[in-house]
Design a protein around this motif. Structure first.
Motif, PDB file in Angstrom:
ATOM      1  N   ASN A 185      39.097  35.408  40.273  1.00  0.00           N
ATOM      2  CA  ASN A 185      38.966  36.282  41.565  1.00  0.00           C
ATOM      3  C   ASN A 185      38.027  37.606  41.445  1.00  0.00           C
ATOM      4  OD1 ASN A 185      40.526  34.275  42.999  1.00  0.00           O
ATOM      5  ND2 ASN A 185      42.524  35.079  42.203  1.00  0.00           N
ATOM      6  N   PRO A 186      37.283  37.893  42.553  1.00  0.00           N
ATOM      7  CA  PRO A 186      36.941  39.062  42.358  1.00  0.00           C
ATOM      8  C   PRO A 186      37.720  40.393  42.064  1.00  0.00           C
ATOM      9  CG  PRO A 186      36.223  37.773  44.558  1.00  0.00           C
ATOM     10  CD  PRO A 186      37.208  37.414  43.676  1.00  0.00           C
ATOM     11  N   ASP A 187      37.162  41.557  41.425  1.00  0.00           N
ATOM     12  CA  ASP A 187      38.113  42.499  41.239  1.00  0.00           C
ATOM     13  C   ASP A 187      38.216  43.223  42.398  1.00  0.00           C
ATOM     14  OD1 ASP A 187      37.524  41.898  38.579  1.00  0.00           O
ATOM     15  OD2 ASP A 187      35.561  43.246  38.168  1.00  0.00           O
ATOM     16  N   VAL A 188      39.334  44.231  42.442  1.00  0.00           N
ATOM     17  CA  VAL A 188      39.568  45.121  43.444  1.00  0.00           C
ATOM     18  C   VAL A 188      39.254  46.430  42.912  1.00  0.00           C
ATOM     19  CG1 VAL A 188      41.365  45.994  44.941  1.00  0.00           C
ATOM     20  CG2 VAL A 188      41.437  43.538  44.240  1.00  0.00           C
ATOM     21  N   ILE A 189      38.250  47.240  43.639  1.00  0.00           N
ATOM     22  CA  ILE A 189      37.941  48.263  43.351  1.00  0.00           C
ATOM     23  C   ILE A 189      38.595  49.631  44.267  1.00  0.00           C
ATOM     24  CG2 ILE A 189      35.846  49.647  42.745  1.00  0.00           C
ATOM     25  CD1 ILE A 189      34.401  47.347  42.422  1.00  0.00           C
ATOM     26  N   GLN A 190      39.056  50.476  43.831  1.00  0.00           N
ATOM     27  CA  GLN A 190      39.697  51.225  44.754  1.00  0.00           C
ATOM     28  C   GLN A 190      39.449  52.946  44.414  1.00  0.00           C
ATOM     29  OE1 GLN A 190      41.450  51.069  47.971  1.00  0.00           O
ATOM     30  NE2 GLN A 190      40.927  53.174  47.632  1.00  0.00           N
ATOM     31  N   PRO A 191      38.682  53.624  45.013  1.00  0.00           N
ATOM     32  CA  PRO A 191      38.364  54.998  44.758  1.00  0.00           C
ATOM     33  C   PRO A 191      39.513  55.712  44.986  1.00  0.00           C
ATOM     34  CG  PRO A 191      36.303  53.882  45.814  1.00  0.00           C
ATOM     35  CD  PRO A 191      37.572  53.060  46.032  1.00  0.00           C
ATOM     36  N   MET A 192      39.981  56.823  44.366  1.00  0.00           N
ATOM     37  CA  MET A 192      41.074  57.463  44.573  1.00  0.00           C
ATOM     38  C   MET A 192      40.728  58.820  45.163  1.00  0.00           C
ATOM     39  SD  MET A 192      43.809  55.996  43.957  1.00  0.00           S
ATOM     40  CE  MET A 192      44.181  54.253  43.434  1.00  0.00           C
ATOM     41  N   PRO A 193      41.433  59.722  45.995  1.00  0.00           N
ATOM     42  CA  PRO A 193      41.023  60.795  46.600  1.00  0.00           C
ATOM     43  C   PRO A 193      40.331  62.012  45.559  1.00  0.00           C
ATOM     44  CG  PRO A 193      43.125  60.207  47.286  1.00  0.00           C
ATOM     45  CD  PRO A 193      42.712  59.335  46.241  1.00  0.00           C
ATOM     46  N   GLU A 230      38.682  59.890  40.967  1.00  0.00           N
ATOM     47  CA  GLU A 230      38.900  58.974  39.928  1.00  0.00           C
ATOM     48  C   GLU A 230      38.770  57.296  40.813  1.00  0.00           C
ATOM     49  OE1 GLU A 230      42.639  59.997  38.357  1.00  0.00           O
ATOM     50  OE2 GLU A 230      41.772  61.626  37.327  1.00  0.00           O
ATOM     51  N   CYS A 231      39.013  56.274  39.878  1.00  0.00           N
ATOM     52  CA  CYS A 231      38.769  55.267  40.564  1.00  0.00           C
ATOM     53  C   CYS A 231      39.870  54.060  39.570  1.00  0.00           C
ATOM     54  CB  CYS A 231      37.366  54.514  40.413  1.00  0.00           C
ATOM     55  SG  CYS A 231      36.967  52.843  40.792  1.00  0.00           S
ATOM     56  N   VAL A 232      40.468  53.097  40.544  1.00  0.00           N
ATOM     57  CA  VAL A 232      41.191  52.222  39.730  1.00  0.00           C
ATOM     58  C   VAL A 232      40.637  50.679  39.980  1.00  0.00           C
ATOM     59  CG1 VAL A 232      43.613  50.969  39.938  1.00  0.00           C
ATOM     60  CG2 VAL A 232      43.447  53.453  40.328  1.00  0.00           C
ATOM     61  N   ILE A 233      40.605  49.904  39.015  1.00  0.00           N
ATOM     62  CA  ILE A 233      40.083  48.735  38.818  1.00  0.00           C
ATOM     63  C   ILE A 233      41.245  47.433  38.653  1.00  0.00           C
ATOM     64  CG2 ILE A 233      38.183  46.956  38.031  1.00  0.00           C
ATOM     65  CD1 ILE A 233      36.965  49.522  39.430  1.00  0.00           C
ATOM     66  N   GLY A 234      41.517  46.822  39.429  1.00  0.00           N
ATOM     67  CA  GLY A 234      42.519  45.481  39.307  1.00  0.00           C
ATOM     68  C   GLY A 234      41.679  44.141  39.266  1.00  0.00           C
ATOM     69  N   PHE A 235      42.536  43.285  38.465  1.00  0.00           N
ATOM     70  CA  PHE A 235      41.943  42.180  38.660  1.00  0.00           C
ATOM     71  C   PHE A 235      43.143  41.090  37.826  1.00  0.00           C
ATOM     72  CE2 PHE A 235      40.205  44.679  35.172  1.00  0.00           C
ATOM     73  CZ  PHE A 235      40.535  43.995  33.846  1.00  0.00           C
ATOM     74  N   ASP A 236      42.668  39.628  38.035  1.00  0.00           N
ATOM     75  CA  ASP A 236      43.953  38.787  37.579  1.00  0.00           C
ATOM     76  C   ASP A 236      43.242  37.821  36.815  1.00  0.00           C
ATOM     77  OD1 ASP A 236      43.710  36.635  39.614  1.00  0.00           O
ATOM     78  OD2 ASP A 236      43.634  38.292  40.808  1.00  0.00           O
ATOM     79  N   GLU A 237      43.908  36.691  36.222  1.00  0.00           N
ATOM     80  CA  GLU A 237      43.653  35.803  35.743  1.00  0.00           C
ATOM     81  C   GLU A 237      44.128  34.279  36.305  1.00  0.00           C
ATOM     82  OE1 GLU A 237      42.487  35.339  31.208  1.00  0.00           O
ATOM     83  OE2 GLU A 237      44.434  36.293  31.368  1.00  0.00           O
ATOM     84  N   ASP A 238      43.831  34.376  37.625  1.00  0.00           N
ATOM     85  CA  ASP A 238      44.430  33.253  38.530  1.00  0.00           C
ATOM     86  C   ASP A 238      44.396  32.017  37.941  1.00  0.00           C
ATOM     87  OD1 ASP A 238      46.072  32.100  40.754  1.00  0.00           O
ATOM     88  OD2 ASP A 238      44.441  32.426  42.052  1.00  0.00           O
ATOM     89  N   ASN A 239      45.651  31.102  37.717  1.00  0.00           N
ATOM     90  CA  ASN A 239      45.560  29.768  37.228  1.00  0.00           C
ATOM     91  C   ASN A 239      45.675  30.022  35.748  1.00  0.00           C
ATOM     92  OD1 ASN A 239      45.769  28.722  39.857  1.00  0.00           O
ATOM     93  ND2 ASN A 239      43.831  28.224  40.045  1.00  0.00           N
ATOM     94  N   PHE A 240      45.742  30.955  34.866  1.00  0.00           N
ATOM     95  CA  PHE A 240      45.506  30.993  33.717  1.00  0.00           C
ATOM     96  C   PHE A 240      46.699  31.632  32.986  1.00  0.00           C
ATOM     97  CE2 PHE A 240      41.001  30.401  34.507  1.00  0.00           C
ATOM     98  CZ  PHE A 240      40.669  29.395  33.504  1.00  0.00           C
ATOM     99  N   ASN A 241      47.230  32.813  33.532  1.00  0.00           N
ATOM    100  CA  ASN A 241      48.520  33.409  33.226  1.00  0.00           C
ATOM    101  C   ASN A 241      48.964  34.169  34.250  1.00  0.00           C
ATOM    102  OD1 ASN A 241      47.739  35.997  33.097  1.00  0.00           O
ATOM    103  ND2 ASN A 241      46.834  35.619  30.867  1.00  0.00           N
ATOM    104  N   GLU A 242      50.131  34.892  33.987  1.00  0.00           N
ATOM    105  CA  GLU A 242      51.016  35.457  35.232  1.00  0.00           C
ATOM    106  C   GLU A 242      50.765  37.004  35.353  1.00  0.00           C
ATOM    107  OE1 GLU A 242      55.334  36.214  33.222  1.00  0.00           O
ATOM    108  OE2 GLU A 242      54.927  34.543  34.686  1.00  0.00           O
ATOM    109  N   MET A 243      49.552  37.270  34.796  1.00  0.00           N
ATOM    110  CA  MET A 243      49.289  38.826  34.579  1.00  0.00           C
ATOM    111  C   MET A 243      48.385  39.491  35.528  1.00  0.00           C
ATOM    112  SD  MET A 243      51.537  39.451  32.042  1.00  0.00           S
ATOM    113  CE  MET A 243      51.322  41.116  31.778  1.00  0.00           C
TER     114      MET A 243
END
Length: 392
Positions: free
Chosen positions: A192-200, A203-216
Protein backbone atom coordinates in the motif's frame (compact mmCIF):
# COMPACT_ATOMS: atom_id res chain seq x y z
CA UNK A 1 -14.14 -2.82 23.77
CA UNK A 2 -17.62 -1.65 24.80
CA UNK A 3 -18.38 2.06 24.84
CA UNK A 4 -21.64 4.06 24.81
CA UNK A 5 -23.15 4.18 21.31
CA UNK A 6 -25.87 6.61 20.30
CA UNK A 7 -27.72 7.14 17.01
CA UNK A 8 -27.96 10.80 16.04
CA UNK A 9 -31.56 11.88 16.34
CA UNK A 10 -31.19 14.89 14.04
CA UNK A 11 -31.32 14.50 10.27
CA UNK A 12 -27.81 14.73 8.84
CA UNK A 13 -27.88 15.98 5.26
CA UNK A 14 -25.66 13.98 2.91
CA UNK A 15 -24.97 15.46 -0.53
CA UNK A 16 -23.97 13.04 -3.32
CA UNK A 17 -22.42 14.13 -6.61
CA UNK A 18 -20.14 12.90 -9.40
CA UNK A 19 -20.21 11.47 -12.89
CA UNK A 20 -22.86 8.95 -13.89
CA UNK A 21 -20.37 6.57 -15.53
CA UNK A 22 -17.16 6.76 -13.52
CA UNK A 23 -15.66 5.72 -10.22
CA UNK A 24 -15.20 9.03 -8.41
CA UNK A 25 -12.98 9.23 -5.32
CA UNK A 26 -11.88 12.32 -3.37
CA UNK A 27 -8.08 12.15 -2.95
CA UNK A 28 -7.41 15.54 -1.30
CA UNK A 29 -9.51 17.84 0.87
CA UNK A 30 -9.06 21.13 2.71
CA UNK A 31 -11.08 24.06 3.98
CA UNK A 32 -10.10 26.90 1.63
CA UNK A 33 -12.07 29.41 3.68
CA UNK A 34 -14.39 29.26 6.67
CA UNK A 35 -17.28 28.30 4.40
CA UNK A 36 -15.76 26.58 1.34
CA UNK A 37 -14.15 23.14 1.11
CA UNK A 38 -11.91 22.18 -1.79
CA UNK A 39 -11.85 18.55 -2.96
CA UNK A 40 -9.71 16.93 -5.63
CA UNK A 41 -11.79 14.24 -7.35
CA UNK A 42 -10.04 11.39 -9.16
CA UNK A 43 -12.21 9.54 -11.71
CA UNK A 44 -11.66 6.53 -13.91
CA UNK A 45 -13.51 4.38 -16.40
CA UNK A 46 -12.24 0.95 -17.42
CA UNK A 47 -9.76 1.21 -20.31
CA UNK A 48 -9.91 5.04 -20.27
CA UNK A 49 -7.45 7.64 -18.92
CA UNK A 50 -7.85 8.88 -15.36
CA UNK A 51 -9.38 12.35 -15.10
CA UNK A 52 -9.35 14.98 -12.35
CA UNK A 53 -11.57 17.82 -11.26
CA UNK A 54 -11.78 20.27 -8.38
CA UNK A 55 -15.01 20.37 -6.37
CA UNK A 56 -15.68 23.57 -4.43
CA UNK A 57 -18.23 22.65 -1.77
CA UNK A 58 -20.15 25.07 0.42
CA UNK A 59 -21.89 22.72 2.90
CA UNK A 60 -25.66 23.04 2.67
CA UNK A 61 -25.46 25.46 -0.24
CA UNK A 62 -23.68 24.71 -3.53
CA UNK A 63 -21.11 22.56 -5.35
CA UNK A 64 -18.98 23.77 -8.26
CA UNK A 65 -17.10 21.19 -10.36
CA UNK A 66 -14.04 22.36 -12.35
CA UNK A 67 -12.33 19.88 -14.76
CA UNK A 68 -8.53 19.97 -14.69
CA UNK A 69 -6.41 19.92 -17.82
CA UNK A 70 -3.20 18.20 -16.72
CA UNK A 71 -1.49 18.18 -20.14
CA UNK A 72 -0.47 14.56 -19.50
CA UNK A 73 -1.66 11.87 -21.89
CA UNK A 74 -2.91 8.66 -20.32
CA UNK A 75 -2.00 9.59 -16.73
CA UNK A 76 -1.35 7.03 -14.01
CA UNK A 77 -3.29 7.50 -10.78
CA UNK A 78 -1.74 10.13 -8.56
CA UNK A 79 0.60 8.85 -5.84
CA UNK A 80 -0.26 11.85 -3.70
CA UNK A 81 -1.89 15.27 -3.66
CA UNK A 82 -2.93 18.03 -1.29
CA UNK A 83 -3.84 21.66 -0.72
CA UNK A 84 -1.51 24.31 0.64
CA UNK A 85 -2.60 27.18 2.86
CA UNK A 86 -2.43 29.61 -0.04
CA UNK A 87 -5.22 27.79 -1.88
CA UNK A 88 -2.98 25.95 -4.35
CA UNK A 89 -3.61 22.29 -5.18
CA UNK A 90 -0.59 20.10 -5.99
CA UNK A 91 -0.53 16.52 -7.27
CA UNK A 92 2.13 14.27 -8.75
CA UNK A 93 1.38 12.47 -12.01
CA UNK A 94 3.14 10.43 -14.64
CA UNK A 95 1.86 8.78 -17.80
CA UNK A 96 1.98 5.14 -18.76
CA UNK A 97 4.27 5.75 -21.78
CA UNK A 98 6.77 7.84 -19.74
CA UNK A 99 6.13 6.65 -16.18
CA UNK A 100 9.48 4.84 -16.06
CA UNK A 101 11.37 8.06 -16.75
CA UNK A 102 9.89 10.92 -14.72
CA UNK A 103 6.85 12.35 -12.98
CA UNK A 104 5.41 15.86 -12.91
CA UNK A 105 4.32 17.95 -9.92
CA UNK A 106 1.31 19.90 -11.18
CA UNK A 107 0.09 22.93 -9.22
CA UNK A 108 -3.38 24.43 -9.78
CA UNK A 109 -5.23 27.37 -8.36
CA UNK A 110 -8.63 26.75 -6.77
CA UNK A 111 -10.34 27.81 -10.01
CA UNK A 112 -8.52 25.11 -12.00
CA UNK A 113 -5.79 27.18 -13.66
CA UNK A 114 -2.38 25.51 -13.77
CA UNK A 115 0.19 27.71 -12.07
CA UNK A 116 3.34 25.56 -12.20
CA UNK A 117 4.62 22.26 -13.54
CA UNK A 118 7.80 20.67 -12.18
CA UNK A 119 9.34 17.57 -13.72
CA UNK A 120 11.02 15.14 -11.32
CA UNK A 121 13.39 12.42 -12.64
CA UNK A 122 12.64 10.20 -9.64
CA UNK A 123 11.21 7.11 -11.31
CA UNK A 124 12.41 4.29 -13.52
CA UNK A 125 16.02 3.21 -13.91
CA UNK A 126 17.61 6.24 -12.28
CA UNK A 127 21.37 6.63 -11.86
CA UNK A 128 22.64 4.53 -8.96
CA UNK A 129 20.36 1.57 -9.63
CA UNK A 130 21.91 -1.71 -10.68
CA UNK A 131 20.77 -3.51 -13.82
CA UNK A 132 17.17 -4.66 -13.45
CA UNK A 133 16.46 -2.53 -10.37
CA UNK A 134 13.62 -0.05 -10.49
CA UNK A 135 12.85 3.27 -8.72
CA UNK A 136 9.22 4.13 -7.97
CA UNK A 137 7.67 7.18 -6.30
CA UNK A 138 5.56 5.71 -3.51
CA UNK A 139 3.83 8.69 -1.87
CA UNK A 140 3.81 12.47 -2.14
CA UNK A 141 2.41 15.24 0.05
CA UNK A 142 2.57 19.05 -0.37
CA UNK A 143 3.43 21.12 2.70
CA UNK A 144 0.46 23.12 3.94
CA UNK A 145 2.55 26.27 4.24
CA UNK A 146 3.49 26.17 0.54
CA UNK A 147 7.19 25.65 1.31
CA UNK A 148 7.60 22.45 -0.70
CA UNK A 149 6.84 18.75 -0.64
CA UNK A 150 7.41 15.45 1.17
CA UNK A 151 7.98 12.35 -0.97
CA UNK A 152 8.98 8.71 -0.45
CA UNK A 153 10.75 6.71 -3.17
CA UNK A 154 11.26 2.94 -3.27
CA UNK A 155 14.07 1.05 -4.96
CA UNK A 156 12.65 -2.33 -6.01
CA UNK A 157 14.40 -5.43 -7.24
CA UNK A 158 12.54 -5.19 -10.56
CA UNK A 159 9.39 -3.79 -12.15
CA UNK A 160 7.62 -7.13 -11.69
CA UNK A 161 8.18 -7.54 -7.94
CA UNK A 162 7.04 -5.94 -4.70
CA UNK A 163 10.41 -6.70 -3.14
CA UNK A 164 11.86 -3.40 -1.87
CA UNK A 165 15.61 -2.93 -1.52
CA UNK A 166 15.46 0.52 0.07
CA UNK A 167 13.03 3.35 0.87
CA UNK A 168 14.02 7.03 0.94
CA UNK A 169 12.29 10.12 2.34
CA UNK A 170 12.85 13.30 0.33
CA UNK A 171 12.18 16.84 1.51
CA UNK A 172 11.71 18.96 -1.60
CA UNK A 173 11.67 22.74 -1.90
CA UNK A 174 8.97 24.81 -3.58
CA UNK A 175 10.63 24.30 -6.99
CA UNK A 176 11.05 20.55 -6.55
CA UNK A 177 14.71 20.83 -5.53
CA UNK A 178 15.99 18.31 -2.97
CA UNK A 179 16.65 19.95 0.40
CA UNK A 180 17.65 16.66 2.03
CA UNK A 181 17.00 12.93 1.83
CA UNK A 182 17.10 10.21 4.46
CA UNK A 183 16.94 6.43 4.39
CA UNK A 184 13.87 4.78 5.97
CA UNK A 185 14.09 1.41 7.68
CA UNK A 186 11.68 -0.76 5.67
CA UNK A 187 10.56 -4.38 5.31
CA UNK A 188 11.29 -6.51 2.29
CA UNK A 189 7.90 -6.10 0.61
CA UNK A 190 5.25 -3.41 0.37
CA UNK A 191 1.70 -3.28 -0.94
CA UNK A 192 0.00 0.00 0.00
CA UNK A 193 1.06 3.65 -0.37
CA UNK A 194 3.01 5.15 2.51
CA UNK A 195 1.23 7.49 4.94
CA UNK A 196 3.15 10.77 5.34
CA UNK A 197 2.25 13.03 8.28
CA UNK A 198 4.14 16.27 8.97
CA UNK A 199 4.17 17.24 12.64
CA UNK A 200 3.59 20.71 14.13
CA UNK A 201 7.26 21.03 15.16
CA UNK A 202 8.51 20.52 11.58
CA UNK A 203 9.24 16.83 12.08
CA UNK A 204 7.64 14.08 9.98
CA UNK A 205 6.26 10.57 10.62
CA UNK A 206 6.18 7.95 7.85
CA UNK A 207 4.01 4.83 8.18
CA UNK A 208 3.65 1.80 5.91
CA UNK A 209 2.66 -1.86 6.00
CA UNK A 210 3.19 -5.22 4.33
CA UNK A 211 -0.45 -6.04 3.60
CA UNK A 212 -0.91 -9.77 2.86
CA UNK A 213 2.69 -10.57 3.87
CA UNK A 214 2.76 -10.22 7.65
CA UNK A 215 0.85 -8.53 10.45
CA UNK A 216 3.22 -5.62 11.14
CA UNK A 217 2.98 -1.87 10.68
CA UNK A 218 6.17 0.19 10.49
CA UNK A 219 6.67 3.79 11.58
CA UNK A 220 9.66 6.13 11.43
CA UNK A 221 9.98 9.68 12.73
CA UNK A 222 12.41 12.23 11.29
CA UNK A 223 13.60 15.61 12.50
CA UNK A 224 13.06 18.79 10.48
CA UNK A 225 16.58 18.33 9.07
CA UNK A 226 16.18 14.67 8.10
CA UNK A 227 17.71 12.89 11.09
CA UNK A 228 16.06 9.58 11.99
CA UNK A 229 14.69 9.98 15.53
CA UNK A 230 13.16 6.51 15.93
CA UNK A 231 11.65 3.55 14.12
CA UNK A 232 9.13 1.12 15.58
CA UNK A 233 6.93 -1.83 14.65
CA UNK A 234 3.28 -2.35 15.63
CA UNK A 235 1.64 -5.78 15.66
CA UNK A 236 -1.88 -5.76 14.20
CA UNK A 237 -2.96 -9.18 15.43
CA UNK A 238 -4.90 -9.61 12.18
CA UNK A 239 -5.20 -12.49 9.74
CA UNK A 240 -4.57 -11.18 6.22
CA UNK A 241 -5.94 -7.72 5.53
CA UNK A 242 -4.52 -4.82 7.48
CA UNK A 243 -4.05 -1.23 6.37
CA UNK A 244 -2.57 1.88 7.94
CA UNK A 245 -5.26 4.57 7.66
CA UNK A 246 -4.13 7.79 9.34
CA UNK A 247 -1.46 9.35 11.55
CA UNK A 248 -2.31 12.26 13.87
CA UNK A 249 -0.16 14.51 16.04
CA UNK A 250 -0.72 13.93 19.76
CA UNK A 251 0.14 15.93 22.88
CA UNK A 252 3.74 16.31 24.08
CA UNK A 253 5.12 15.43 20.64
CA UNK A 254 3.39 12.05 20.49
CA UNK A 255 1.82 10.22 17.55
CA UNK A 256 -1.60 8.59 17.23
CA UNK A 257 -1.80 5.79 14.66
CA UNK A 258 -5.13 4.64 13.21
CA UNK A 259 -5.24 1.34 11.33
CA UNK A 260 -7.61 -1.43 10.25
CA UNK A 261 -7.00 -5.11 10.93
CA UNK A 262 -9.12 -8.21 10.28
CA UNK A 263 -9.98 -11.07 12.63
CA UNK A 264 -11.75 -13.72 10.55
CA UNK A 265 -15.11 -12.16 9.63
CA UNK A 266 -14.54 -9.11 11.83
CA UNK A 267 -12.70 -5.86 11.07
CA UNK A 268 -11.35 -3.93 14.03
CA UNK A 269 -9.99 -0.44 14.28
CA UNK A 270 -6.52 -0.46 15.83
CA UNK A 271 -5.66 2.74 17.71
CA UNK A 272 -2.11 3.12 18.99
CA UNK A 273 -0.61 6.05 20.91
CA UNK A 274 3.17 6.43 20.64
CA UNK A 275 5.16 8.90 22.71
CA UNK A 276 7.84 11.26 21.44
CA UNK A 277 10.54 8.61 21.94
CA UNK A 278 8.79 5.98 19.83
CA UNK A 279 7.45 3.91 22.74
CA UNK A 280 3.89 2.53 22.59
CA UNK A 281 1.93 3.81 25.60
CA UNK A 282 -1.60 2.72 24.62
CA UNK A 283 -2.97 0.15 22.15
CA UNK A 284 -6.73 -0.35 21.73
CA UNK A 285 -8.98 -2.35 19.38
CA UNK A 286 -12.47 -0.99 18.66
CA UNK A 287 -15.17 -3.10 16.94
CA UNK A 288 -18.17 -0.71 16.90
CA UNK A 289 -21.38 -2.62 16.08
CA UNK A 290 -19.41 -5.85 15.55
CA UNK A 291 -16.87 -4.69 13.05
CA UNK A 292 -15.48 -1.20 12.50
CA UNK A 293 -13.10 0.49 10.08
CA UNK A 294 -11.79 3.91 11.12
CA UNK A 295 -10.53 5.75 8.06
CA UNK A 296 -9.45 9.24 9.19
CA UNK A 297 -9.55 11.69 12.07
CA UNK A 298 -8.25 14.91 13.57
CA UNK A 299 -7.07 16.19 16.95
CA UNK A 300 -9.67 18.15 18.90
CA UNK A 301 -9.80 19.65 22.38
CA UNK A 302 -9.03 17.05 25.06
CA UNK A 303 -8.45 14.25 22.57
CA UNK A 304 -9.29 13.09 19.07
CA UNK A 305 -12.28 12.59 16.77
CA UNK A 306 -12.26 9.68 14.30
CA UNK A 307 -14.74 8.69 11.61
CA UNK A 308 -15.31 5.52 9.63
CA UNK A 309 -17.97 2.89 9.06
CA UNK A 310 -19.39 0.13 11.24
CA UNK A 311 -21.93 -2.68 10.98
CA UNK A 312 -22.77 -6.17 12.25
CA UNK A 313 -20.53 -9.19 11.79
CA UNK A 314 -21.56 -11.56 8.98
CA UNK A 315 -20.26 -15.08 8.45
CA UNK A 316 -20.03 -14.73 4.66
CA UNK A 317 -17.81 -11.75 3.86
CA UNK A 318 -18.91 -11.81 0.23
CA UNK A 319 -22.41 -10.72 1.28
CA UNK A 320 -23.32 -7.03 1.63
CA UNK A 321 -23.31 -5.58 5.14
CA UNK A 322 -25.54 -2.70 6.20
CA UNK A 323 -23.13 -0.13 7.58
CA UNK A 324 -23.43 3.28 9.22
CA UNK A 325 -20.95 6.10 9.41
CA UNK A 326 -19.79 6.74 12.95
CA UNK A 327 -17.93 9.36 14.94
CA UNK A 328 -15.61 7.99 17.61
CA UNK A 329 -14.39 10.19 20.45
CA UNK A 330 -11.02 9.42 22.03
CA UNK A 331 -9.47 10.93 25.12
CA UNK A 332 -5.91 12.30 25.15
CA UNK A 333 -4.52 8.80 25.65
CA UNK A 334 -6.23 7.48 22.52
CA UNK A 335 -8.82 5.46 24.45
CA UNK A 336 -12.37 5.38 22.95
CA UNK A 337 -14.92 6.93 25.30
CA UNK A 338 -18.11 7.31 23.20
CA UNK A 339 -19.42 6.82 19.69
CA UNK A 340 -22.30 8.21 17.66
CA UNK A 341 -23.77 6.25 14.76
CA UNK A 342 -25.15 8.27 11.83
CA UNK A 343 -28.05 6.56 10.02
CA UNK A 344 -28.73 7.33 6.35
CA UNK A 345 -31.90 6.98 4.32
CA UNK A 346 -30.57 5.00 1.35
CA UNK A 347 -28.80 1.70 0.72
CA UNK A 348 -25.45 3.21 -0.25
CA UNK A 349 -22.25 2.18 1.50
CA UNK A 350 -20.30 5.28 2.54
CA UNK A 351 -16.54 5.30 3.02
CA UNK A 352 -15.30 8.47 4.78
CA UNK A 353 -11.89 9.61 3.55
CA UNK A 354 -11.55 13.07 5.12
CA UNK A 355 -12.74 14.76 8.31
CA UNK A 356 -12.51 18.57 8.39
CA UNK A 357 -13.46 21.11 11.02
CA UNK A 358 -15.67 24.02 9.92
CA UNK A 359 -17.29 26.88 11.87
CA UNK A 360 -20.63 25.07 11.55
CA UNK A 361 -19.45 21.60 12.51
CA UNK A 362 -17.42 18.74 11.10
CA UNK A 363 -17.45 17.93 7.38
CA UNK A 364 -17.09 14.29 6.36
CA UNK A 365 -16.12 13.66 2.72
CA UNK A 366 -15.65 10.33 0.98
CA UNK A 367 -17.00 8.01 -1.68
CA UNK A 368 -20.20 5.97 -1.67
CA UNK A 369 -21.61 3.13 -3.75
CA UNK A 370 -24.31 0.51 -4.13
CA UNK A 371 -21.96 -1.71 -6.12
CA UNK A 372 -18.37 -0.50 -5.79
CA UNK A 373 -17.23 -2.31 -8.94
CA UNK A 374 -19.82 -0.56 -11.11
CA UNK A 375 -19.66 3.03 -9.88
CA UNK A 376 -18.83 5.14 -6.87
CA UNK A 377 -19.77 8.76 -6.26
CA UNK A 378 -18.57 11.45 -3.88
CA UNK A 379 -20.50 12.40 -0.75
CA UNK A 380 -20.19 15.16 1.82
CA UNK A 381 -21.93 15.28 5.18
CA UNK A 382 -21.95 18.21 7.63
CA UNK A 383 -22.36 17.21 11.28
CA UNK A 384 -23.13 19.97 13.81
CA UNK A 385 -20.57 20.37 16.58
CA UNK A 386 -23.18 19.76 19.26
CA UNK A 387 -23.81 16.30 17.78
CA UNK A 388 -20.29 14.90 18.20
CA UNK A 389 -19.73 12.30 20.94
CA UNK A 390 -19.09 13.65 24.43
CA UNK A 391 -16.13 12.92 26.69
CA UNK A 392 -18.63 12.13 29.46
Amino acid sequence: MHIPVHALLVFIQSVIFGSQITNDIPVAASMLSEECCGLLIQSNVAECPVTYEIALVVPGDSIVLIPLRTGIDDPIWARGSGWTSDGVLSLILSSYPTGNEFADILCFTADGEISRSIRLPMAGHSPGADEGQFYSINSFLPCKDGSGYWMTVDLALSEQTYEVISKTLFRLGAQGDTLWSSNISCPKHWMNPDVIQPMPDGECVIGFDEDNFNEMFYLSRFSATGDLLWSTEIETGGDIIHTLKDILPARNGGTLVVASSDFGTQDNCLICLIDRNGETVNRVFEAGFGHAVCTCGLPIEDGFLLTGRTGPVVEDRTQPVEENIFLLRLDENGTPVSMNSIPVEDNLTRNPRFLLETPGGYLVAGNCWEDYWLRSDVFTMLIPKDEIPSLR
